[in-house]
Design an enzyme around this catalytic site. Structure first.
Site, short mmCIF file in Angstrom:
data_model
loop_
_atom_site.label_atom_id
_atom_site.label_comp_id
_atom_site.label_asym_id
_atom_site.label_seq_id
_atom_site.Cartn_x
_atom_site.Cartn_y
_atom_site.Cartn_z
N CYS A 186 0.85 -1.16 -0.14
CA CYS A 186 0.18 -0.06 0.05
C CYS A 186 0.78 1.18 -0.09
O CYS A 186 0.84 1.83 -0.72
CB CYS A 186 -0.86 -0.01 1.04
SG CYS A 186 -2.04 -1.46 1.24
N1 LIG Z 1 -2.76 -6.06 1.93
C1 LIG Z 1 -3.12 -4.91 2.50
O1 LIG Z 1 -2.89 -4.58 3.92
C2 LIG Z 1 -4.33 -3.97 2.03
C3 LIG Z 1 -5.08 -3.09 2.69
C4 LIG Z 1 -5.69 -2.29 2.20
C5 LIG Z 1 -6.04 -2.33 0.93
N2 LIG Z 1 -5.48 -3.12 -0.07
C6 LIG Z 1 -5.83 -3.17 -1.40
O2 LIG Z 1 -6.73 -4.44 -1.61
C7 LIG Z 1 -6.27 -4.99 -2.84
C8 LIG Z 1 -5.83 -6.48 -2.86
O3 LIG Z 1 -4.50 -6.35 -2.01
P1 LIG Z 1 -3.91 -7.98 -1.51
O4 LIG Z 1 -2.95 -7.37 -0.41
O5 LIG Z 1 -5.28 -8.47 -0.83
O6 LIG Z 1 -3.44 -8.56 -2.56
P2 LIG Z 1 -2.94 -9.96 -2.69
O7 LIG Z 1 -1.85 -10.09 -3.90
O8 LIG Z 1 -2.54 -10.77 -1.36
O9 LIG Z 1 -4.45 -10.85 -3.31
C9 LIG Z 1 -4.98 -10.54 -4.50
C10 LIG Z 1 -5.37 -11.86 -5.16
O10 LIG Z 1 -6.18 -11.52 -6.17
C11 LIG Z 1 -5.74 -12.68 -7.01
N3 LIG Z 1 -6.07 -12.25 -8.44
C12 LIG Z 1 -5.23 -11.58 -9.32
N4 LIG Z 1 -5.96 -11.42 -10.60
C13 LIG Z 1 -7.39 -11.95 -10.28
C14 LIG Z 1 -8.46 -12.03 -11.11
N5 LIG Z 1 -8.35 -11.56 -12.47
N6 LIG Z 1 -9.52 -12.64 -10.58
C15 LIG Z 1 -9.71 -13.12 -9.70
N7 LIG Z 1 -8.37 -12.87 -8.75
C16 LIG Z 1 -7.32 -12.52 -9.13
C17 LIG Z 1 -4.42 -12.98 -6.63
O11 LIG Z 1 -4.26 -14.38 -7.41
C18 LIG Z 1 -4.38 -12.87 -5.43
O12 LIG Z 1 -4.35 -14.10 -4.74
C19 LIG Z 1 -5.17 -4.10 -3.58
O13 LIG Z 1 -5.48 -3.04 -4.17
C20 LIG Z 1 -4.58 -3.66 -2.28
O14 LIG Z 1 -3.90 -2.20 -2.57
C21 LIG Z 1 -4.52 -4.27 0.54
#
Ligand SMILES: NC(=O)c1ccc[n+]([C@@H]2O[C@H](COP(=O)([O-])OP(=O)(O)OC[C@H]3O[C@@H](n4cnc5c(N)ncnc54)[C@H](O)[C@@H]3O)[C@@H](O)[C@H]2O)c1
Length: 416
Positions: A258
């Protein structure tokens, strides 16, 4: 009880899926990564905040799949896919657009679609909506569309999905209301905003606020090094003010999905409007320079012991970007290790959450053995469960970039 689909079962999507399933809903978790689908299917979690014991009692209420067709049966679909930066540090919406395309092929009249991925203002309306409307359905009348930012802070236990207020902004008032009803099932407080853009920008403000303030204390730490003032004592002192000051801590630099990434999303959007957000860019610059400053401190400390970096054994404690997590995305530890390796250092690392770093050719070493044979130990990420007093009493030289050795005074110890 309703059926909810969640696309993207990562750090955000999996805890969300569990929260809805625990609240009694039927959840279909979808991921393009077969390993994650398989893991969830067999009750194995790969996210620290979700213990295996939380998955077991959910049984059939949380089902994992890689097939978007299964989302057709859901009343709501929540998109939690990654929104990283491209090689040229521009927003990379590929995952989001791919997910939207797949979703458009199964979208049903009456469904609610919510985007949770962090992104620049306008993404829901300008990028997601047109793709979803390829289904032949119209947003706002045939299906509902909203943005609701995720506020999860991995590893945090004092605030949960339930107790952290949730923001929602809909394409129409009815869209926002549908999203409010959905999240009211798992959150005590849902705050309805006037538009998706407001919700998108609110999330970026929250993260940019942190990035700017972390940059401020990181810069202060560099100045304190020159002034020979203890930055931690200064921050502790300022924190005694009960109003008008908020504590932020310096460190080896910013990591995670992030903070190093999100500000660039807003900077990108701003540039489209001939606006150059200088605070944001400056904070990114200061924070990105912090790992190099840490390497300089390590070089100086070794120099004091008449040792060059080349050939010296340097033990890095903590490779992930944050204590208690195995997430190494954008971790400053990786930059510090790579730079020390480039200088010819004999670098090893210990991290109970990160067994290996293949890109750096390293595996986590045994702490006691490594401490006994290293020239210098650098505390880069202070995981719980490590006895830092023992680190100081065993290693010949220690540098603490996290302030966890405050209260210990020793000749072989330096702090940021
Ligand atoms: N990690 C955090 O602390 C956090 C906090 C707030 C917001 N976010 C936001 O949330 C979003 C997700 O982050 P995250 O940390 O969970 O990412 P992550 O990489 O842990 O998880 C995302 C998942 O999406 C899957 N994916 C990719 N393409 C896909 C598709 N076309 N269809 C279905 N699944 C698909 C991936 O395989 C992965 O498992 C991002 O935008 C991030 O900025 C993250």
């Amino acid at each position: 009880m309703s059926r909810i689909g969640i696309a993207g079962l990562g750090y955000v999507g999996l805890p969300l899926a569990v929260a809805f399933a625990e609240a009694g809903h039927e959840v279909t978790g979808l991921d393009v990564d077969p390993a994650k689908v398989e893991a969830v299917g067999s009750g194995r979690s790969y996210v620290e905040d979700v213990p295996d014991s939380a998955l077991a009692p959910l049984g059939e209420r949380l089902r994992a799949t890689a097939d978007y067709a299964e989302l057709a049966a859901c009343e709501a679909a929540i998109v939690c896919v990654p929104t990283p930066l491209s090689g040229s540090r521009e927003p990379d919406l590929t995952y989001l657009l791919d997910s939207a395309t797949s979703l458009s092929q199964v979208l049903q009249s009456g469904q609610l679609v919510v985007l949770e991925s962090t992104t620049y203002p306008g993404t829901t309306r300008e990028r997601l909506l047109p793709i979803l409307e390829r289904s032949g359905l119209t947003a706002g009348s045939d299906f509902h569309l909203a943005f609701s930012p995720e506020r999860i802070d991995p590893g945090r236990t004092d605030y949960t999905v339930r107790t952290t207020p949730k923001l929602v902004g809909g394409i129409t008032e009815a869209c926002a209301e549908r999203a409010r009803e959905l999240y009211a099932e798992i959150c005590d407080e849902v705050v309805v905003l006037s538009s998706p853009e407001t919700a998108e920008l609110s999330k970026l403000l929250e993260n940019i606020f942190r990035s700017v303030n972390i940059a401020l204390v990181n810069e202060l730490a560099q100045l304190c090094d020159r002034l020979r003032i203890d930055v931690w004592e200064v921050i502790d002192a300022a924190s005694t003010k009960p109003f008008g000051f908020m504590r932020f801590e310096p460190g080896p630099g910013m990591g995670g999905h992030c903070l190093p990434v999100d500000p660039f999303y807003l900077a990108f959007k701003a540039r489209e409007h001939d606006f150059y957000p200088e605070f944001i860019e400056l904070a990114g610059k200061v924070n990105q320079a912090q790992p190099a400053f840490c390497v300089e401190r390590i070089e100086r400390a070794l120099n004091q012991a008449s040792k060059p970096v080349k050939g010296s054994r340097v033990l890095i404690l903590g490779a992930s970007y944050k204590a208690g997590s195995g997430d190494t995305r954008e971790s400053p530890a990786l930059k510090i290790i790579a730079r020390l390796q480039g200088l010819g250092g004999d670098v090893s690392y210990h991290d109970p959450f990160v067994p290996e770093l293949p890109e750096l050719g390293l595996t986590s070493v045994d702490l006691d053995e490594a401490l006994a044979s290293t020239d210098l130990a650098a505390i880069v990420t202070a995981h719980p469960g490590i006895d830092y007093a023992q680190v100081v009493s065993t290693a010949p030289q220690v540098i603490d970039f996290r302030g966890v050795t405050r209260g210990i005074e020793a000749k072989n110890l330096e702090r940021l």
